[in-house]
Design a protein around this motif. Structure first.
Motif, PDB file in Angstrom:
ATOM      1  N   THR A 158     -64.425   5.105 -84.778  1.00  8.73           N
ATOM      2  CA  THR A 158     -65.683   5.539 -84.170  1.00  8.73           C
ATOM      3  C   THR A 158     -65.668   5.296 -82.667  1.00  8.73           C
ATOM      4  OG1 THR A 158     -66.644   3.393 -84.689  1.00  8.73           O
ATOM      5  CG2 THR A 158     -67.065   5.193 -86.247  1.00  8.73           C
ATOM      6  N   GLU A 159     -64.863   4.325 -82.214  1.00  5.44           N
ATOM      7  CA  GLU A 159     -64.875   3.949 -80.801  1.00  5.44           C
ATOM      8  C   GLU A 159     -63.844   4.677 -79.940  1.00  5.44           C
ATOM      9  OE1 GLU A 159     -62.356  -0.192 -81.277  1.00  5.44           O
ATOM     10  OE2 GLU A 159     -64.374  -0.019 -82.135  1.00  5.44           O
ATOM     11  N   ARG A 160     -62.813   5.298 -80.562  1.00  4.63           N
ATOM     12  CA  ARG A 160     -61.773   5.975 -79.763  1.00  4.63           C
ATOM     13  C   ARG A 160     -61.038   7.006 -80.610  1.00  4.63           C
ATOM     14  NH1 ARG A 160     -60.095   0.706 -80.220  1.00  4.63           N
ATOM     15  NH2 ARG A 160     -60.639   0.358 -78.051  1.00  4.63           N
ATOM     16  N   ASN A 161     -60.361   7.915 -79.902  1.00  4.11           N
ATOM     17  CA  ASN A 161     -59.565   8.948 -80.578  1.00  4.11           C
ATOM     18  C   ASN A 161     -58.095   8.580 -80.671  1.00  4.11           C
ATOM     19  OD1 ASN A 161     -61.764  10.716 -80.914  1.00  4.11           O
ATOM     20  ND2 ASN A 161     -61.546  11.433 -78.801  1.00  4.11           N
ATOM     21  N   PHE A 162     -57.656   7.733 -79.737  1.00  2.00           N
ATOM     22  CA  PHE A 162     -56.255   7.340 -79.693  1.00  2.00           C
ATOM     23  C   PHE A 162     -56.167   5.828 -79.543  1.00  2.00           C
ATOM     24  CE2 PHE A 162     -56.550  11.629 -77.991  1.00  2.00           C
ATOM     25  CZ  PHE A 162     -55.608  12.292 -78.770  1.00  2.00           C
ATOM     26  N   ARG A 163     -55.112   5.251 -80.084  1.00  6.32           N
ATOM     27  CA  ARG A 163     -54.897   3.802 -79.985  1.00  6.32           C
ATOM     28  C   ARG A 163     -53.441   3.561 -79.597  1.00  6.32           C
ATOM     29  NH1 ARG A 163     -57.277  -0.675 -81.308  1.00  6.32           N
ATOM     30  NH2 ARG A 163     -58.934   0.301 -82.515  1.00  6.32           N
ATOM     31  N   LEU A 164     -53.242   2.857 -78.492  1.00  9.74           N
ATOM     32  CA  LEU A 164     -51.895   2.476 -78.071  1.00  9.74           C
ATOM     33  C   LEU A 164     -51.481   1.164 -78.727  1.00  9.74           C
ATOM     34  CD1 LEU A 164     -49.419   2.948 -76.219  1.00  9.74           C
ATOM     35  CD2 LEU A 164     -50.563   1.476 -74.540  1.00  9.74           C
ATOM     36  N   TRP A 165     -52.339   0.159 -78.602  1.00  7.96           N
ATOM     37  CA  TRP A 165     -52.015  -1.181 -79.084  1.00  7.96           C
ATOM     38  C   TRP A 165     -52.561  -1.384 -80.494  1.00  7.96           C
ATOM     39  CZ3 TRP A 165     -48.609  -3.088 -75.965  1.00  7.96           C
ATOM     40  CH2 TRP A 165     -48.681  -2.842 -74.601  1.00  7.96           C
ATOM     41  N   GLN A 166     -51.751  -2.012 -81.337  1.00 11.81           N
ATOM     42  CA  GLN A 166     -52.251  -2.400 -82.658  1.00 11.81           C
ATOM     43  C   GLN A 166     -53.402  -3.372 -82.479  1.00 11.81           C
ATOM     44  OE1 GLN A 166     -48.161  -2.154 -85.267  1.00 11.81           O
ATOM     45  NE2 GLN A 166     -49.207  -4.071 -85.233  1.00 11.81           N
ATOM     46  N   ARG A 167     -54.277  -3.398 -83.451  1.00  8.46           N
ATOM     47  CA  ARG A 167     -55.396  -4.355 -83.411  1.00  8.46           C
ATOM     48  C   ARG A 167     -54.865  -5.777 -83.576  1.00  8.46           C
ATOM     49  NH1 ARG A 167     -60.592  -2.070 -84.700  1.00  8.46           N
ATOM     50  NH2 ARG A 167     -60.395   0.082 -85.373  1.00  8.46           N
ATOM     51  N   ASP A 168     -55.668  -6.712 -83.158  1.00  8.30           N
ATOM     52  CA  ASP A 168     -55.396  -8.136 -83.356  1.00  8.30           C
ATOM     53  C   ASP A 168     -54.031  -8.580 -82.820  1.00  8.30           C
ATOM     54  OD1 ASP A 168     -57.877  -8.408 -84.629  1.00  8.30           O
ATOM     55  OD2 ASP A 168     -56.996  -7.762 -86.526  1.00  8.30           O
ATOM     56  N   PRO A 169     -53.878  -8.583 -81.512  1.00 16.06           N
ATOM     57  CA  PRO A 169     -52.635  -9.118 -80.942  1.00 16.06           C
ATOM     58  C   PRO A 169     -52.487 -10.590 -81.300  1.00 16.06           C
ATOM     59  CG  PRO A 169     -54.275  -8.732 -79.240  1.00 16.06           C
ATOM     60  CD  PRO A 169     -54.839  -8.185 -80.500  1.00 16.06           C
ATOM     61  N   LEU A 170     -51.257 -11.042 -81.296  1.00 14.90           N
ATOM     62  CA  LEU A 170     -50.972 -12.442 -81.590  1.00 14.90           C
ATOM     63  C   LEU A 170     -51.258 -13.274 -80.343  1.00 14.90           C
ATOM     64  CD1 LEU A 170     -49.663 -14.580 -83.494  1.00 14.90           C
ATOM     65  CD2 LEU A 170     -47.491 -14.017 -82.375  1.00 14.90           C
TER      66      LEU A 170
END
Length: 173
Positions: A101-113
């Protein structure tokens, strides 16, 4: 993540796509780190940019407006890379499509370490890990740590900061 604490940070590209095989996208990361350091939002002690992920040892110094600097880093690098992909590599863009709902594209996976560096041993172990990453059999990106251009290893081997944003972790001790 808390302000003023030092963290080992891993950001992974969505679906492990090797977007950072292209140097111009590594430069986006470098330029963004430099900008945040120059604006005194972060301190960077060590880094490596791998083909599909990056590692940092860094400290959040001050919020960037209403958000933490790591959020600004992820947002800005994503925006810059997607702008370039739209113009120069539109066939690659669909690999990053998401139905959020917040974006159309994602570069980074969620929840970085993010691992708090609360001891000197842990800090030095993670910095060694960062610098040895390009030598791993899986990557073989160089023969000596200081030969890999997209890392802080040369800074620690020679004292030369080609990126003009690094702080020696030994200043923390």
């Amino acid at each position: 993540m808390l302000l003023e604490e030092v963290y080992f940070w891993t950001d992974t590209v969505k679906d492990w796509k090797k977007i950072f095989s292209v140097d111009k996208y590594k430069i986006v990361v470098i330029d963004t780190l430099r900008e945040l350091v120059n604006r005194k939002k972060i301190t960077v002690y060590a880094f490596v940019i791998m083909p599909n992920h990056l590692h940092l040892v860094w400290q959040m110094v001050e919020e960037n407006g209403k958000e933490m600097p790591h959020a600004s880093f992820n947002k800005f690098t994503s925006h810059q890379i997607f702008q370039d992909l739209k113009v120069h590599h539109p066939d690659i863009l669909p690999y990053f499509k998401v139905s959020d709902t917040e974006r159309n594209f994602r570069l980074w996976q969620r929840d970085p370490l993010a691992i708090l560096m609360d001891t000197q041993d842990k800090l030095e172990q993670k910095i060694d890990y960062i610098h040895l990453n390009p030598l791993q059999e899986r990557w073989l990106l160089c023969e000596k740590t200081e030969d890999y251009e997209w890392s802080s290893a040369r800074f620690y081997e020679t004292g030369i900061d080609n990126y003009d944003f690094l702080t020696d972790y030994r200043n923390l001790l």
